[in-house]
Design a protein around this motif. Structure first.
Motif, PDB file in Angstrom:
ATOM      1  N   ALA A 150       0.845  -1.190   0.000  1.00  0.00           N
ATOM      2  CA  ALA A 150       0.000   0.000   0.000  1.00  0.00           C
ATOM      3  C   ALA A 150       0.885   1.247   0.000  1.00  0.00           C
ATOM      4  CB  ALA A 150      -0.915  -0.004   1.228  1.00  0.00           C
ATOM      5  N   LYS A 151       0.268   2.407  -0.169  1.00  0.00           N
ATOM      6  CA  LYS A 151       1.044   3.653  -0.210  1.00  0.00           C
ATOM      7  C   LYS A 151       1.860   3.852   1.062  1.00  0.00           C
ATOM      8  CE  LYS A 151      -2.339   6.044  -3.146  1.00  0.00           C
ATOM      9  NZ  LYS A 151      -3.321   7.147  -3.196  1.00  0.00           N
ATOM     10  N   ALA A 152       1.270   3.545   2.203  1.00  0.00           N
ATOM     11  CA  ALA A 152       1.964   3.670   3.488  1.00  0.00           C
ATOM     12  C   ALA A 152       2.580   2.330   3.855  1.00  0.00           C
ATOM     13  CB  ALA A 152       0.994   4.122   4.575  1.00  0.00           C
ATOM     14  N   VAL A 153       3.858   2.334   4.229  1.00  0.00           N
ATOM     15  CA  VAL A 153       4.512   1.084   4.609  1.00  0.00           C
ATOM     16  C   VAL A 153       4.074   0.699   6.022  1.00  0.00           C
ATOM     17  CG1 VAL A 153       6.482   1.732   3.183  1.00  0.00           C
ATOM     18  CG2 VAL A 153       6.589   2.073   5.670  1.00  0.00           C
ATOM     19  N   PRO A 154       4.129  -0.605   6.359  1.00  0.00           N
ATOM     20  CA  PRO A 154       3.721  -1.038   7.695  1.00  0.00           C
ATOM     21  C   PRO A 154       4.729  -0.633   8.758  1.00  0.00           C
ATOM     22  CG  PRO A 154       4.541  -2.895   6.427  1.00  0.00           C
ATOM     23  CD  PRO A 154       4.465  -1.736   5.487  1.00  0.00           C
ATOM     24  N   GLY A 155       4.228   0.004   9.800  1.00  0.00           N
ATOM     25  CA  GLY A 155       5.051   0.373  10.939  1.00  0.00           C
ATOM     26  C   GLY A 155       4.316   0.043  12.216  1.00  0.00           C
ATOM     27  N   VAL A 156       5.018   0.101  13.346  1.00  0.00           N
ATOM     28  CA  VAL A 156       4.410  -0.297  14.614  1.00  0.00           C
ATOM     29  C   VAL A 156       5.124   0.378  15.779  1.00  0.00           C
ATOM     30  CG1 VAL A 156       5.893  -2.339  14.799  1.00  0.00           C
ATOM     31  CG2 VAL A 156       3.711  -2.294  16.027  1.00  0.00           C
ATOM     32  N   ARG A 157       4.341   0.748  16.778  1.00  0.00           N
ATOM     33  CA  ARG A 157       4.943   1.072  18.079  1.00  0.00           C
ATOM     34  C   ARG A 157       4.780  -0.161  18.946  1.00  0.00           C
ATOM     35  NH1 ARG A 157       3.587   6.210  21.887  1.00  0.00           N
ATOM     36  NH2 ARG A 157       1.442   5.451  21.693  1.00  0.00           N
ATOM     37  N   VAL A 158       5.903  -0.805  19.279  1.00  0.00           N
ATOM     38  CA  VAL A 158       5.850  -1.995  20.117  1.00  0.00           C
ATOM     39  C   VAL A 158       5.563  -1.594  21.558  1.00  0.00           C
ATOM     40  CG1 VAL A 158       7.384  -3.293  18.606  1.00  0.00           C
ATOM     41  CG2 VAL A 158       8.351  -1.947  20.480  1.00  0.00           C
ATOM     42  N   ALA A 159       5.364  -2.592  22.413  1.00  0.00           N
ATOM     43  CA  ALA A 159       5.001  -2.299  23.802  1.00  0.00           C
ATOM     44  C   ALA A 159       6.175  -1.750  24.605  1.00  0.00           C
ATOM     45  CB  ALA A 159       4.452  -3.564  24.468  1.00  0.00           C
ATOM     46  N   TYR A 160       7.355  -2.300  24.355  1.00  0.00           N
ATOM     47  CA  TYR A 160       8.533  -1.877  25.120  1.00  0.00           C
ATOM     48  C   TYR A 160       9.772  -2.471  24.475  1.00  0.00           C
ATOM     49  CZ  TYR A 160       7.873  -6.512  27.235  1.00  0.00           C
ATOM     50  OH  TYR A 160       7.689  -7.871  27.438  1.00  0.00           O
ATOM     51  N   THR A 161      10.943  -2.125  24.993  1.00  0.00           N
ATOM     52  CA  THR A 161      12.196  -2.653  24.465  1.00  0.00           C
ATOM     53  C   THR A 161      12.312  -4.114  24.850  1.00  0.00           C
ATOM     54  OG1 THR A 161      13.276  -0.503  24.662  1.00  0.00           O
ATOM     55  CG2 THR A 161      14.701  -2.419  24.480  1.00  0.00           C
ATOM     56  N   ASP A 162      12.006  -4.997  23.896  1.00  0.00           N
ATOM     57  CA  ASP A 162      11.924  -6.414  24.221  1.00  0.00           C
ATOM     58  C   ASP A 162      12.228  -7.230  22.974  1.00  0.00           C
ATOM     59  OD1 ASP A 162      10.842  -8.710  26.003  1.00  0.00           O
ATOM     60  OD2 ASP A 162       9.622  -8.868  24.195  1.00  0.00           O
ATOM     61  N   GLU A 163      13.040  -8.272  23.129  1.00  0.00           N
ATOM     62  CA  GLU A 163      13.430  -9.092  21.984  1.00  0.00           C
ATOM     63  C   GLU A 163      12.224  -9.722  21.303  1.00  0.00           C
ATOM     64  OE1 GLU A 163      16.497 -12.777  20.927  1.00  0.00           O
ATOM     65  OE2 GLU A 163      16.204 -12.142  23.011  1.00  0.00           O
ATOM     66  N   ARG A 164      11.306 -10.275  22.088  1.00  0.00           N
ATOM     67  CA  ARG A 164      10.146 -10.946  21.508  1.00  0.00           C
ATOM     68  C   ARG A 164       9.271  -9.959  20.735  1.00  0.00           C
ATOM     69  NH1 ARG A 164       4.748 -11.864  22.345  1.00  0.00           N
ATOM     70  NH2 ARG A 164       3.995 -13.970  21.849  1.00  0.00           N
ATOM     71  N   GLU A 165       8.964  -8.831  21.349  1.00  0.00           N
ATOM     72  CA  GLU A 165       8.077  -7.866  20.713  1.00  0.00           C
ATOM     73  C   GLU A 165       8.672  -7.329  19.411  1.00  0.00           C
ATOM     74  OE1 GLU A 165       4.831  -6.588  21.902  1.00  0.00           O
ATOM     75  OE2 GLU A 165       5.166  -8.602  22.695  1.00  0.00           O
ATOM     76  N   ILE A 166       9.933  -6.938  19.455  1.00  0.00           N
ATOM     77  CA  ILE A 166      10.550  -6.319  18.287  1.00  0.00           C
ATOM     78  C   ILE A 166      10.758  -7.339  17.171  1.00  0.00           C
ATOM     79  CG2 ILE A 166      12.605  -5.116  17.454  1.00  0.00           C
ATOM     80  CD1 ILE A 166      12.822  -3.869  20.282  1.00  0.00           C
ATOM     81  N   GLN A 167      11.185  -8.550  17.516  1.00  0.00           N
ATOM     82  CA  GLN A 167      11.399  -9.553  16.475  1.00  0.00           C
ATOM     83  C   GLN A 167      10.080 -10.045  15.888  1.00  0.00           C
ATOM     84  OE1 GLN A 167      15.853 -11.266  17.105  1.00  0.00           O
ATOM     85  NE2 GLN A 167      14.180 -12.591  17.754  1.00  0.00           N
ATOM     86  N   HIS A 168       9.021 -10.095  16.670  1.00  0.00           N
ATOM     87  CA  HIS A 168       7.703 -10.384  16.097  1.00  0.00           C
ATOM     88  C   HIS A 168       7.357  -9.333  15.041  1.00  0.00           C
ATOM     89  CE1 HIS A 168       6.960 -13.577  18.893  1.00  0.00           C
ATOM     90  NE2 HIS A 168       5.666 -13.619  18.658  1.00  0.00           N
ATOM     91  N   ALA A 169       7.557  -8.069  15.390  1.00  0.00           N
ATOM     92  CA  ALA A 169       7.240  -6.988  14.458  1.00  0.00           C
ATOM     93  C   ALA A 169       8.080  -7.088  13.191  1.00  0.00           C
ATOM     94  CB  ALA A 169       7.456  -5.637  15.135  1.00  0.00           C
ATOM     95  N   MET A 170       9.374  -7.316  13.354  1.00  0.00           N
ATOM     96  CA  MET A 170      10.259  -7.385  12.192  1.00  0.00           C
ATOM     97  C   MET A 170       9.956  -8.599  11.325  1.00  0.00           C
ATOM     98  SD  MET A 170      12.063  -4.667  12.163  1.00  0.00           S
ATOM     99  CE  MET A 170      13.129  -5.168  10.815  1.00  0.00           C
ATOM    100  N   ASP A 171       9.747  -9.750  11.942  1.00  0.00           N
ATOM    101  CA  ASP A 171       9.476 -10.965  11.176  1.00  0.00           C
ATOM    102  C   ASP A 171       8.157 -10.880  10.418  1.00  0.00           C
ATOM    103  OD1 ASP A 171      11.842 -12.015  12.068  1.00  0.00           O
ATOM    104  OD2 ASP A 171      10.954 -13.418  13.496  1.00  0.00           O
ATOM    105  N   LEU A 172       7.231 -10.060  10.903  1.00  0.00           N
ATOM    106  CA  LEU A 172       5.955  -9.878  10.197  1.00  0.00           C
ATOM    107  C   LEU A 172       6.060  -8.860   9.065  1.00  0.00           C
ATOM    108  CD1 LEU A 172       3.373  -9.973  13.133  1.00  0.00           C
ATOM    109  CD2 LEU A 172       3.589 -11.622  11.260  1.00  0.00           C
ATOM    110  N   GLY A 173       7.161  -8.105   9.017  1.00  0.00           N
ATOM    111  CA  GLY A 173       7.358  -7.206   7.888  1.00  0.00           C
ATOM    112  C   GLY A 173       7.368  -5.729   8.194  1.00  0.00           C
ATOM    113  N   ALA A 174       7.519  -5.330   9.465  1.00  0.00           N
ATOM    114  CA  ALA A 174       7.557  -3.907   9.797  1.00  0.00           C
ATOM    115  C   ALA A 174       8.740  -3.234   9.107  1.00  0.00           C
ATOM    116  CB  ALA A 174       7.658  -3.705  11.306  1.00  0.00           C
ATOM    117  N   LEU A 175       8.491  -2.033   8.564  1.00  0.00           N
ATOM    118  CA  LEU A 175       9.562  -1.217   7.990  1.00  0.00           C
ATOM    119  C   LEU A 175       9.826   0.037   8.810  1.00  0.00           C
ATOM    120  CD1 LEU A 175       8.964  -1.435   4.127  1.00  0.00           C
ATOM    121  CD2 LEU A 175      10.436  -2.832   5.587  1.00  0.00           C
TER     122      LEU A 175
END
Length: 347
Positions: A150-175
């Motif tokens: 889509a015109k806007a790329v996928p982004g996310v504010r994760v819950a906190y500085t955490d390996e699980r949260e950030i890697q979930h976001a990245m593995d799903l395709g966050a840019l």
């Protein structure tokens, strides 16, 4: 067509669909090659039942000689990319240029239809809210997969500085990755580490939706090789401790921008926007970004504030209301007024 032939056709079409799905998702599955037993040779393997001595002695052709020491390890060329490989994330392109960037907030919905409407409404990226929302990562993955280009790329504010949260976001395709309440350079560095692959970070290579050819699997240079140069990492300064370390946080390699959090800096300081004490905090964050040569983010209301080039816009609920207002003009909120029934004025 007989019932048998119709059923047979259904089976054939189902098989074709499953085969096509398997082909498009194979590269997203890091374990797809684990069934290739007997096809791989191991010329440098340790002899059966014998200690190889590899902890102290490397094979003759190895780059890293001598006793094994992670601190002295020379990172290999397996993921090198050509220097002329282009940046393929539109948001990073604008970040590099210093252009103004808008992020539309998806706060309440978990439906792909609403997400895709926001993603095609004109923003640069979508700020999928995971800090103050109870949705799960499965819902996020479905929304992003519905319209990955889509015109806007996928982004996310994760819950906190955490390996699980950030890697979930990245593995799903966050840019775009937004990290809230970064209180120290240690937290900021950890956030970078889980966002980036080695050698800059410590992100595990676990596959996922991001590797799907329908998402980022076919980007120039390959996803694994190029994502470190394409992911936009925004770290939020929201606390007094974060303000104190703002210069060091902004200087972390891999951090693209820092965000002066308008609401929480009031929350944690006890001073409202516009007061001298509050504005001092914002200016410290401003100075930290400029000193490190990084971009400076804030709420969309600050789009005309000096040196701010990256903004969080309103939620989908507000955007829908404003859009309807623009569309209807003077016809907005001109509903009929019955004198009886549920729409009648309350007495």
């Amino acid at each position: 067509m007989s019932r048998f032939s119709a059923a047979a056709l259904t089976v054939v079409l189902t098989c074709i669909t499953l085969q096509a799905y398997a082909q498009t998702t194979a590269s997203a599955d890091p374990y797809s090659n684990n069934a290739d037993a007997g096809k791989t040779q191991f010329p440098l393997a340790a002899l059966a039942g014998k200690d190889s001595g590899a902890i102290t002695t490397a094979p003759p052709a190895a780059i890293n000689q001598g006793p094994f020491d992670p601190a002295k390890w020379k990172y290999g060329p397996a993921y090198d990319i050509s220097p002329d490989t282009p940046i393929w994330n539109p948001v990073m392109i604008k970040m590099i240029k210093g252009d103004k960037i808008t992020g539309g907030t998806v706060f309440s919905t978990d439906t792909p239809e609403t997400y895709c409407a926001m993603a095609n409404a004109g923003y640069d990226f979508i700020w999928t809210e995971m800090q103050h929302n109870a949705r799960d990562w499965d819902a996020v993955g479905r929304m992003w997969k519905a319209c990955p280009h889509a015109k806007a790329v996928p982004g996310v504010r994760v819950a906190y500085t955490d390996e699980r949260e950030i890697q979930h976001a990245m593995d799903l395709g966050a840019l775009v990755i937004v990290i809230p309440t970064v209180r120290s350079v240690e937290e900021g560095t950890a956030a970078r580490d889980w966002t980036m692959y080695p050698p800059l970070g410590k992100r595990s290579l676990g596959g996922g939706q991001a590797f799907d050819p329908l998402v980022w699997g076919n980007v120039p240079g390959g996803y694994r090789n190029t994502i470190n140069k394409n992911v936009v990492l925004v770290e939020m300064i929201e606390t007094l401790e974060g303000v104190k370390d703002a210069r060091a946080i902004a200087a972390i390699p891999g951090v693209t921008a820092i965000f002066a959090a308008s609401g929480d800096l009031a929350n944690f300081s006890g001073y409202k926007m516009g007061s001298p004490d509050y504005e001092r905090l914002i200016n410290i964050v401003h100075d930290a970004a400029l000193g490190a040569g990084k971009r400076l983010c804030g709420p969309f209301a600050w789009r005309d504030r000096p040196d701010f080039t990256c903004f969080q816009s309103a939620s989908e609920i507000v955007a829908i209301g404003r859009g309807v207002g623009d569309e209807l003009g003077p016809l907005k909120d001109t509903q009929g007024k019955p004198t009886a029934g549920p729409y009648a004025p309350k007495k």
